[in-house]
Design a protein around this motif. Structure first.
Motif, short mmCIF file in Angstrom:
data_model
loop_
_atom_site.label_atom_id
_atom_site.label_comp_id
_atom_site.label_asym_id
_atom_site.label_seq_id
_atom_site.Cartn_x
_atom_site.Cartn_y
_atom_site.Cartn_z
N THR A 130 20.75 9.09 9.12
CA THR A 130 19.37 9.55 9.32
C THR A 130 18.44 8.73 8.44
O THR A 130 18.70 8.54 7.24
CB THR A 130 19.23 11.04 8.96
OG1 THR A 130 20.10 11.80 9.77
CG2 THR A 130 17.80 11.51 9.16
N ASP A 131 17.34 8.25 9.01
CA ASP A 131 16.34 7.50 8.26
C ASP A 131 15.17 8.42 7.89
O ASP A 131 14.77 9.29 8.66
CB ASP A 131 15.79 6.33 9.08
CG ASP A 131 16.82 5.22 9.26
OD1 ASP A 131 17.75 5.13 8.44
OD2 ASP A 131 16.68 4.45 10.24
N SER A 132 14.63 8.17 6.73
CA SER A 132 13.41 8.88 6.32
C SER A 132 12.20 8.26 7.02
O SER A 132 12.31 7.21 7.66
CB SER A 132 13.23 8.74 4.81
OG SER A 132 12.78 7.43 4.47
N PRO A 133 11.03 8.88 6.88
CA PRO A 133 9.82 8.19 7.31
C PRO A 133 9.64 6.88 6.55
O PRO A 133 10.14 6.72 5.44
CB PRO A 133 8.70 9.18 6.95
CG PRO A 133 9.37 10.51 6.86
CD PRO A 133 10.76 10.23 6.37
N VAL A 134 8.92 5.95 7.14
CA VAL A 134 8.59 4.68 6.50
C VAL A 134 7.27 4.86 5.76
O VAL A 134 6.32 5.45 6.28
CB VAL A 134 8.47 3.56 7.54
CG1 VAL A 134 7.96 2.28 6.90
CG2 VAL A 134 9.82 3.33 8.21
N ALA A 135 7.19 4.35 4.54
CA ALA A 135 5.98 4.51 3.73
C ALA A 135 5.54 3.17 3.15
O ALA A 135 6.35 2.27 2.94
CB ALA A 135 6.23 5.50 2.61
N ARG A 136 4.24 3.08 2.90
CA ARG A 136 3.65 1.91 2.27
C ARG A 136 3.49 2.17 0.77
O ARG A 136 3.20 3.28 0.35
CB ARG A 136 2.28 1.60 2.86
CG ARG A 136 1.44 0.57 2.07
CD ARG A 136 -0.01 0.60 2.48
NE ARG A 136 -0.85 -0.27 1.64
CZ ARG A 136 -1.50 0.11 0.56
NH1 ARG A 136 -1.39 1.37 0.13
NH2 ARG A 136 -2.26 -0.74 -0.12
N THR A 137 3.66 1.14 -0.02
CA THR A 137 3.33 1.20 -1.44
C THR A 137 2.70 -0.12 -1.83
O THR A 137 2.56 -1.04 -1.01
CB THR A 137 4.56 1.54 -2.29
OG1 THR A 137 4.14 1.85 -3.63
CG2 THR A 137 5.56 0.39 -2.31
N ARG A 138 2.29 -0.22 -3.10
CA ARG A 138 1.64 -1.45 -3.55
C ARG A 138 1.88 -1.65 -5.04
O ARG A 138 1.78 -0.71 -5.83
CB ARG A 138 0.13 -1.39 -3.28
CG ARG A 138 -0.62 -2.66 -3.65
CD ARG A 138 -2.05 -2.65 -3.15
NE ARG A 138 -2.79 -3.84 -3.58
CZ ARG A 138 -2.73 -5.02 -2.99
NH1 ARG A 138 -1.95 -5.19 -1.93
NH2 ARG A 138 -3.44 -6.05 -3.42
#
Length: 555
Positions: free
Chosen positions: A141-149
């Motif tokens: 199972t994959d988690s949601p994809v998120a952006r970071t910086r």
């Protein structure tokens, strides 16, 4: 490429509970509905495969790294605070693109019941001032994809920075629309949470104008490690909160409600020693759950004071004003001036002074959970003084200060402001929450003679996201109280450029080499999950000025 797993504070937990007195707003909620167990809301597949029900998050960005967080639900029984569920391998992947065609780092961790099945990956080896995308995986199972910086390199010339700024998110008082609107911007380098990310009350005790919009879980006041874990877990099911965590890294500090109302080093107003266990155990449980559930890197174990740098443009000193403070003064006696009483503790105050003095950045930002600017109530009418005193936790006879904020610890404040003035330290901006109102302030060395005395710094205070403010206590239409109270407050506090006592919302701080500007936004209706957002006002401080001025357009 290496990674480190951030460790949690290995502490204990309290038990039992009993009624006790509050000093902030008490909203009776006779219609409160007890929360259904989170397990009942789990999808059926959670019994067969791990699930990422609480989203993912990132925090405390560095030029070469970022802290990644998630919580895996290993089985349907493995709900937050349950202590149940098998050890589960969780892998993480970081890429330069949302499609994960350019993977730059990967690794794995083991989620266990010992940390409530939360995991943190402290990633290094990344490029400065760069967007990255990340996700976790477990059991197929994959988690949601998120952006970071990441942050700019320490020696980089930075043209600008932009931060969302929030505080005081009471679950029962409304929906977290502010998070949704910040997430929709897509232009944030990071977002700052200045405290009261969660609230500790039992269901029905602190809603919105006497009504629970949505019930807490657990239903009782949180006292034990399991309780604090469950409450954090409930908050992180909020879709708007998840959306903002998925869009930008958070930089967070705690205030009192992550523990209990008006907390200090040895207790809290909202804690009854014995009947609610020991404060030592309760505080330890709250801290352990916080570090498990938040993407925060404790600089010193058990605290949240630390410093981040954003190139040559700004550094951000983050304060912990609960772990070391003396008990709040209860009257307007000279005890507020007692040099033996402290809000920061000696070590933290020395650390802050040293960091401000040696900083070589253009701006010195301070994440500050309670207001540092002096505040005198002034000659408010009796019908306004009583609810204002209630909101601020003051004796209703009309004391002229709020002893829970820096007004109650004047020796620390005098020492800090004298340090700024004597060392000619410029461009110090305090970023503050807690007070459930929006303010734009100069921070005077001597409030009694201001504006003849100098201003040592400036302060932008953001209002609450959902927690009751002044019009909610009086129960009148929004804006009515502010129209009356704001001129009176400003007349008694000449360093205050603006105060809005009535609205809920958030701020957007935009920093350039020439100015730091706070844009204040308000939410149309905290009880409406589809609430709209609108710009309210903007204030800025120009470099070298140490004063606030109004500006008439948001960035």
């Amino acid at each position: 490429m290496t990674s480190r797993l951030s460790s949690s504070d290995p502490t204990g937990a309290a038990n039992s509970r009993a009624p006790r007195r509050r000093t902030v707003v008490k909203a009776a909620a006779a219609t409160a509905v007890l929360a259904a167990p989170l397990a009942a809301a789990l999808p059926a597949r959670a019994a067969e495969a791990p699930a990422f029900l609480h989203g993912v998050a990132s925090g405390d960005p560095l030029p070469d790294g970022i802290l990644l967080w998630t919580r895996v639900t290993p089985t349907s029984a493995g709900t937050p605070g349950s202590g149940l569920g098998p050890d589960t391998e969780v892998s993480w992947t970081v890429a330069k693109d949302k499609a994960f065609t350019t993977v730059v780092a990967k690794g794995s961790l083991t989620a266990t019941a010992a940390t409530d099945h939360t995991v943190k990956a402290d990633i290094r080896g990344l490029e400065p001032a760069t967007d990255y995308w990340f996700r976790f995986s477990a059991g197929g199972t994959d988690s949601p994809v998120a952006r970071t910086r990441t942050t700019p390199a320490a020696d980089a010339s930075v043209p600008g920075l932009r931060f969302g700024v929030v505080s005081c998110a009471n679950w029962e008082a409304g929906y977290f629309s502010a998070y949704r609107h910040l997430a929709a911007r897509g232009d944030l380098d990071a977002w700052l949470h200045l405290g009261d990310y969660i609230y500790e009350y039992k269901s029905g005790e602190y809603g919105t104008r006497g009504t629970v919009v949505r019930p807490h879980s657990p239903a009782g006041e949180i006292l034990t490690l399991a309780d604090y874990r469950t409450r954090h877990g409930r908050y992180k099911t909020d879709p708007d909160l998840q959306a903002l965590h998925h869009r930008a890294p958070v930089v967070a500090i705690w205030d009192d409600h992550e523990f209990a109302d008006n907390a200090w080093s040895g207790g809290a107003v909202n804690h009854t020693e014995g009947a609610e266990g020991t404060w030592t155990a309760r505080q330890a449980a709250a801290k352990q759950a916080y570090f498990e559930w938040m993407p925060v890197r404790p600089a010193i174990e058990g605290t949240t004071y630390r410093r981040l740098r954003f190139g040559k443009l700004a550094d951000l000193s983050l304060l912990d004003l609960r772990s070391f403070r003396s008990q709040q003064a209860s009257t307007a006696s000279g005890s507020v001036d007692d040099p033996d009483r402290t809000i920061t503790g000696r070590a933290q105050l020395d650390w802050l002074k040293s960091g401000l003095k040696t900083s070589d950045t253009t701006w010195r930002l301070v994440g500050n959970s309670v207001m540092i600017s002096p505040f005198a109530v002034g000659s408010l009418s009796a019908d306004l003084l009583k609810p204002l005193a209630k909101l601020l936790g003051l004796p209703q006879e009309g004391i002229a200060l709020n002893t829970d904020q820096w007004d109650g610890y004047t020796d620390d404040r005098r020492e800090l402001l004298a340090h700024l003035r004597s060392n000619a330290i410029r461009n110090t901006v305090f970023l503050t929450g807690d007070i459930h109102m929006a303010w734009a302030n100069d921070v005077p060395v001597d409030a009694g003679t201001y504006p003849l005395s100098t201003s040592a710094a400036t302060e932008f205070v953001v209002t609450s996201m959902t927690s009751d403010n002044l019009d909610d206590i009086v129960k009148v239409p929004e804006g009515v109280v502010s129209a009356i109270a704001s001129p009176v407050i400003r007349a008694a506090n000449r360093h205050v450029h603006w105060v809005d006592t009535d609205r809920h919302g958030y701020g957007v701080l935009d920093v350039t080499p020439t100015r730091a500007q706070m844009d204040y936004y308000v939410i149309s209706d905290r009880a409406n999950p589809n609430a709209t957002s609108s710009w309210s006002r903007s204030y800025r401080t120009l470099t070298g000025s140490q004063t606030v001025e109004r500006t008439y357009d948001p960035v």
